[in-house]
Scaffold this motif. Structure first.
Motif, PDB file in Angstrom:
ATOM      1  N   ILE A  27       3.666  -6.987 -11.306  1.00 46.56           N
ATOM      2  CA  ILE A  27       4.796  -5.749 -11.034  1.00 46.56           C
ATOM      3  C   ILE A  27       4.160  -5.245  -9.747  1.00 46.56           C
ATOM      4  CG2 ILE A  27       3.639  -4.036 -12.180  1.00 46.56           C
ATOM      5  CD1 ILE A  27       6.222  -2.954 -13.260  1.00 46.56           C
ATOM      6  N   ALA A  28       2.888  -5.237  -9.415  1.00 43.41           N
ATOM      7  CA  ALA A  28       2.252  -4.492  -8.254  1.00 43.41           C
ATOM      8  C   ALA A  28       2.970  -5.721  -6.967  1.00 43.41           C
ATOM      9  CB  ALA A  28       0.693  -4.457  -8.164  1.00 43.41           C
ATOM     10  N   GLN A  29       2.624  -6.639  -7.209  1.00 49.09           N
ATOM     11  CA  GLN A  29       3.058  -7.865  -6.122  1.00 49.09           C
ATOM     12  C   GLN A  29       4.513  -7.918  -6.105  1.00 49.09           C
ATOM     13  OE1 GLN A  29       1.469 -11.593  -6.965  1.00 49.09           O
ATOM     14  NE2 GLN A  29      -0.561 -10.845  -6.458  1.00 49.09           N
ATOM     15  N   GLU A  30       5.359  -7.601  -7.126  1.00 47.29           N
ATOM     16  CA  GLU A  30       6.702  -7.623  -6.900  1.00 47.29           C
ATOM     17  C   GLU A  30       7.276  -6.519  -5.848  1.00 47.29           C
ATOM     18  OE1 GLU A  30      10.514  -9.200  -8.011  1.00 47.29           O
ATOM     19  OE2 GLU A  30       8.822 -10.053  -8.748  1.00 47.29           O
ATOM     20  N   ILE A  31       6.589  -5.304  -6.138  1.00 41.80           N
ATOM     21  CA  ILE A  31       7.119  -4.082  -5.360  1.00 41.80           C
ATOM     22  C   ILE A  31       6.671  -4.249  -3.890  1.00 41.80           C
ATOM     23  CG2 ILE A  31       6.899  -1.793  -5.125  1.00 41.80           C
ATOM     24  CD1 ILE A  31       7.068  -1.635  -8.132  1.00 41.80           C
ATOM     25  N   ALA A  32       5.441  -4.604  -3.888  1.00 40.47           N
ATOM     26  CA  ALA A  32       4.522  -4.552  -2.533  1.00 40.47           C
ATOM     27  C   ALA A  32       5.297  -5.814  -1.488  1.00 40.47           C
ATOM     28  CB  ALA A  32       3.106  -4.857  -2.657  1.00 40.47           C
ATOM     29  N   SER A  33       5.703  -6.975  -2.158  1.00 40.90           N
ATOM     30  CA  SER A  33       6.202  -7.970  -1.359  1.00 40.90           C
ATOM     31  C   SER A  33       7.543  -7.731  -0.406  1.00 40.90           C
ATOM     32  CB  SER A  33       6.671  -9.311  -2.206  1.00 40.90           C
ATOM     33  OG  SER A  33       7.445  -9.004  -3.136  1.00 40.90           O
ATOM     34  N   GLU A  34       8.231  -6.715  -1.260  1.00 39.16           N
ATOM     35  CA  GLU A  34       9.429  -6.203  -0.484  1.00 39.16           C
ATOM     36  C   GLU A  34       9.079  -5.144   0.248  1.00 39.16           C
ATOM     37  OE1 GLU A  34      12.215  -4.903  -3.680  1.00 39.16           O
ATOM     38  OE2 GLU A  34      13.123  -7.076  -4.266  1.00 39.16           O
ATOM     39  N   LYS A  35       8.199  -4.248   0.080  1.00 34.19           N
ATOM     40  CA  LYS A  35       7.872  -3.507   1.060  1.00 34.19           C
ATOM     41  C   LYS A  35       7.031  -4.131   2.169  1.00 34.19           C
ATOM     42  CE  LYS A  35       4.952   0.836   1.357  1.00 34.19           C
ATOM     43  NZ  LYS A  35       3.920   1.664   0.613  1.00 34.19           N
ATOM     44  N   VAL A  44       0.889   0.380  -1.315  1.00 35.98           N
ATOM     45  CA  VAL A  44       0.172  -0.745  -0.248  1.00 35.98           C
ATOM     46  C   VAL A  44       1.094  -1.088   0.751  1.00 35.98           C
ATOM     47  CG1 VAL A  44      -1.739  -1.231  -1.910  1.00 35.98           C
ATOM     48  CG2 VAL A  44       0.707  -2.524  -1.724  1.00 35.98           C
ATOM     49  N   SER A  45       0.998  -1.460   1.670  1.00 34.04           N
ATOM     50  CA  SER A  45       1.781  -1.761   2.827  1.00 34.04           C
ATOM     51  C   SER A  45       1.814  -3.508   3.067  1.00 34.04           C
ATOM     52  CB  SER A  45       1.633  -1.473   4.268  1.00 34.04           C
ATOM     53  OG  SER A  45       1.429   0.153   4.197  1.00 34.04           O
ATOM     54  N   LYS A  46       0.849  -4.058   2.328  1.00 32.18           N
ATOM     55  CA  LYS A  46       0.691  -5.697   2.523  1.00 32.18           C
ATOM     56  C   LYS A  46       0.667  -6.311   0.918  1.00 32.18           C
ATOM     57  CE  LYS A  46      -2.060  -5.300   5.876  1.00 32.18           C
ATOM     58  NZ  LYS A  46      -3.278  -5.931   6.585  1.00 32.18           N
ATOM     59  N   VAL A  47       1.203  -7.256   0.818  1.00 37.06           N
ATOM     60  CA  VAL A  47       0.840  -7.977  -0.617  1.00 37.06           C
ATOM     61  C   VAL A  47      -0.781  -8.248  -0.522  1.00 37.06           C
ATOM     62  CG1 VAL A  47       1.392  -9.964  -2.049  1.00 37.06           C
ATOM     63  CG2 VAL A  47       3.095  -9.009  -0.341  1.00 37.06           C
ATOM     64  N   GLU A  48      -1.413  -8.592   0.550  1.00 41.11           N
ATOM     65  CA  GLU A  48      -2.859  -8.954   0.435  1.00 41.11           C
ATOM     66  C   GLU A  48      -3.786  -7.634  -0.370  1.00 41.11           C
ATOM     67  OE1 GLU A  48      -0.761  -9.060   3.057  1.00 41.11           O
ATOM     68  OE2 GLU A  48      -0.774 -11.226   3.399  1.00 41.11           O
ATOM     69  N   ASP A  49      -3.083  -6.537  -0.073  1.00 46.38           N
ATOM     70  CA  ASP A  49      -3.679  -5.352  -0.531  1.00 46.38           C
ATOM     71  C   ASP A  49      -3.540  -4.898  -2.077  1.00 46.38           C
ATOM     72  OD1 ASP A  49      -4.790  -5.026   2.106  1.00 46.38           O
ATOM     73  OD2 ASP A  49      -3.246  -3.791   2.747  1.00 46.38           O
ATOM     74  N   VAL A  50      -2.626  -5.911  -2.575  1.00 45.06           N
ATOM     75  CA  VAL A  50      -2.312  -5.632  -4.034  1.00 45.06           C
ATOM     76  C   VAL A  50      -3.694  -5.475  -4.823  1.00 45.06           C
ATOM     77  CG1 VAL A  50      -1.211  -6.349  -6.145  1.00 45.06           C
ATOM     78  CG2 VAL A  50       0.047  -6.380  -3.905  1.00 45.06           C
ATOM     79  N   ILE A  61       6.305   4.544   3.176  1.00 45.07           N
ATOM     80  CA  ILE A  61       5.149   4.924   3.729  1.00 45.07           C
ATOM     81  C   ILE A  61       4.250   3.554   4.238  1.00 45.07           C
ATOM     82  CG2 ILE A  61       2.547   5.899   3.412  1.00 45.07           C
ATOM     83  CD1 ILE A  61       4.310   8.118   2.093  1.00 45.07           C
ATOM     84  N   TYR A  62       3.866   3.304   5.258  1.00 39.76           N
ATOM     85  CA  TYR A  62       2.792   2.172   5.926  1.00 39.76           C
ATOM     86  C   TYR A  62       1.855   2.640   6.320  1.00 39.76           C
ATOM     87  CZ  TYR A  62       7.608  -0.194   5.252  1.00 39.76           C
ATOM     88  OH  TYR A  62       8.721  -0.642   4.603  1.00 39.76           O
ATOM     89  N   ASN A  63       0.851   2.835   5.713  1.00 41.59           N
ATOM     90  CA  ASN A  63      -0.422   3.203   5.987  1.00 41.59           C
ATOM     91  C   ASN A  63      -1.417   2.341   5.624  1.00 41.59           C
ATOM     92  OD1 ASN A  63      -2.894   4.773   6.082  1.00 41.59           O
ATOM     93  ND2 ASN A  63      -1.813   6.747   5.519  1.00 41.59           N
ATOM     94  N   ASP A  64      -2.222   1.989   6.648  1.00 41.25           N
ATOM     95  CA  ASP A  64      -3.303   0.972   6.549  1.00 41.25           C
ATOM     96  C   ASP A  64      -4.583   1.597   6.184  1.00 41.25           C
ATOM     97  OD1 ASP A  64      -1.772  -1.026   7.062  1.00 41.25           O
ATOM     98  OD2 ASP A  64      -1.723  -1.019   9.115  1.00 41.25           O
ATOM     99  N   ASN A  65      -4.651   2.942   6.026  1.00 39.07           N
ATOM    100  CA  ASN A  65      -5.990   3.443   5.850  1.00 39.07           C
ATOM    101  C   ASN A  65      -6.353   3.662   4.470  1.00 39.07           C
ATOM    102  OD1 ASN A  65      -6.341   3.962   8.511  1.00 39.07           O
ATOM    103  ND2 ASN A  65      -4.994   5.768   8.528  1.00 39.07           N
ATOM    104  N   GLY A  66      -5.902   3.087   3.565  1.00 39.14           N
ATOM    105  CA  GLY A  66      -6.363   2.827   2.032  1.00 39.14           C
ATOM    106  C   GLY A  66      -5.355   3.494   1.165  1.00 39.14           C
ATOM    107  N   ILE A  67      -5.484   3.285  -0.158  1.00 38.42           N
ATOM    108  CA  ILE A  67      -4.619   3.857  -0.954  1.00 38.42           C
ATOM    109  C   ILE A  67      -4.485   5.272  -1.261  1.00 38.42           C
ATOM    110  CG2 ILE A  67      -6.240   3.597  -2.979  1.00 38.42           C
ATOM    111  CD1 ILE A  67      -3.971   2.802  -4.778  1.00 38.42           C
ATOM    112  N   TRP A  68      -5.607   5.973  -1.128  1.00 37.82           N
ATOM    113  CA  TRP A  68      -5.723   7.494  -1.114  1.00 37.82           C
ATOM    114  C   TRP A  68      -4.911   8.131   0.059  1.00 37.82           C
ATOM    115  CZ3 TRP A  68      -6.677   8.603  -5.727  1.00 37.82           C
ATOM    116  CH2 TRP A  68      -7.490   7.915  -6.519  1.00 37.82           C
TER     117      TRP A  68
END
Length: 420
Positions: free
Chosen positions: A200-208, A303-309, A396-403
């Motif tokens: 489910i996380a990948q399902e959402i992150a892939s479109e984002k 997350v902004s990228k699928v790789e960060d799921v 939101i597209y933030n590469d500084n982490g989930i927090w």
């Protein structure tokens, strides 16, 4: 509502038709088949294990009736050299050297390959029996006297309860098989959470990650999109559960006429063994999958990228691992532990531990309903909270982490509220 169902159907069909779902669906059956064939192979290997035996020196073993039955499972050799030759020519798998010193058996096994633990345990048990018979012979004890000395003490455990008047009532104890079902529920819940949290996380992150989310939200409300994604994945999970339940029913129908199954069902009924316990266990299993799926969807939207799921769902993984370890370790060793009782009321953990309590204790219905009420209230709160944050998170597209993304999401949501 129409768009919600379109999203749900799309997510469901896409995952159901995937090869990964087919592999995931068949994995337990393949694992059971593998364990079965490994067990068959191991038993056949033990049956084909050929051993020789040599009695060294003068021995009183030959006069023992128990030794005659023991020796039939071996090929006897007069000398150690003859046994070693047979072992060298691959005629034997092992050679057992036995001698008696001061009424004590001394055994040594020569083997070119390691024997299985099952074979060694059986051999140790037989030698212990011989040692007891040898000592009894030296002390002048008869077979009946030895049997009387070795007579074990059996403890008859009777499960009881007290009615409203305080009268003691005897009950049948089904805690053994219920514990097995509780352990299976714990294992299945952990497997489902780890699997579907990632999906489910990948399902959402892939479109984002492909920036298509902005286009989708221009025609569909964020709430409909969130609920549609969540419902689609949950329907996939329910489909998998339904397949397993149907498989169990078919297997039971095929094997119900076997003597062992008939003997079991003649003493107990499924209703007596499970009853409300099975219903509550399934409810906790489904609610556990649901609440972790919502949490995974919330983490995936940050997350902004699928790789960060994989990094984003670490809170989900660690939280579920904590419940899994508490339920599995304490559930087997000490099901009445305070940690089991306390965590049975804590959301995210109660789905693991309350079935363990139900399997081993007479948990009052009020306590079960209280635990379920807390879990359901937390689930509803989490769903509402996640749906409100979803629109802010996916933009939101933030590469500084989930927090950092979560903090930025709170700021954006606060600004939107002020505008409204």
């Amino acid at each position: 509502m129409h768009k919600y169902w379109i999203i749900t159907k799309d997510v469901y069909l896409k995952n159901i038709k995937s090869v990964s779902f087919l592999i995931m669906l068949l994995a337990p059956f393949l694992a059971l088949a593998a364990f079965y064939f490994i067990g068959q192979f191991s038993s056949n290997s033990d049956e084909d294990f050929k051993s020789g035996i040599v009695i060294e020196g003068e021995s009183t073993l030959q006069g023992l009736q128990e030794f005659v039955a023991f020796e039939e499972g071996f090929t006897s050799f007069e000398t150690k050299e003859a046994g070693e030759k047979a072992l060298q020519k691959d005629g034997l798998d092992a050679l057992l050297l036995l001698k008696v010193e001061n009424d004590t058996l001394v055994a040594e096994m020569l083997s070119q390959e390691s024997a299985s633990q099952e074979t060694l345990m059986g051999l140790n048990f037989q030698l212990s029996q011989l040692q007891s018979s040898l000592r009894a012979q030296a002390l002048g004890l008869g077979a009946e006297e030895v049997a009387a000395i070795n007579q074990p003490v059996s403890v008859n455990v009777q499960k009881v309860s007290f009615d409203e008047a305080g009268n003691l009532q005897e009950e049948a104890d089904f805690s053994g098989i219920r514990t097995i079902v509780g352990m299976m529920s714990t294992i299945l819940l952990f497997i489902f959470i780890v699997t579907y949290a990632s999906i489910i996380a990948q399902e959402i992150a892939s479109e984002k990650g492909t920036r298509i989310m902005e286009v989708i939200l221009s025609s569909v409300s964020s709430r409909s999109h969130f609920y549609g994604k969540l419902s689609g994945i949950l329907l996939v999970a329910l489909t998998q559960v339904a397949v397993y339940l149907a498989s169990f029913g078919i297997a039971f129908y095929w094997f119900k006429d076997k003597p062992s199954i008939k003997a079991f069902l003649s003493e107990f009924s499924i209703k007596d063994i499970f009853g409300e316990f099975l219903i509550f266990t399934i409810v906790y299993l489904l609610l556990g999958i649901f609440i972790y799926a919502v949490l995974a969807a919330l983490c995936g939207s940050l997350v902004s990228k699928v790789e960060d799921v994989s990094k984003a769902i670490l809170p989900v993984t660690y939280l579920s691992l904590a419940g899994y370890m508490i339920g599995l370790t304490l559930g087997l060793s000490n099901p009445g532990h305070a940690a089991i009782r306390i965590t049975s009321y804590i959301p995210f953990l109660s789905s693991y531990t309350m079935p363990i309590r139900l399997a081993n204790d007479n948990v009052p219905l009020l306590q079960v309903l209280l635990s379920l009420g807390i879990l359901i209230a937390t689930l509803i709160t989490l769903v509402i909270f996640s749906s409100k944050m979803y629109r802010s998170n996916v933009l939101i597209y933030n590469d500084n982490g989930i927090w950092a993304a979560l903090k930025q999401s709170f700021v954006l949501m606060k600004n939107e509220r002020q505008k409204n």
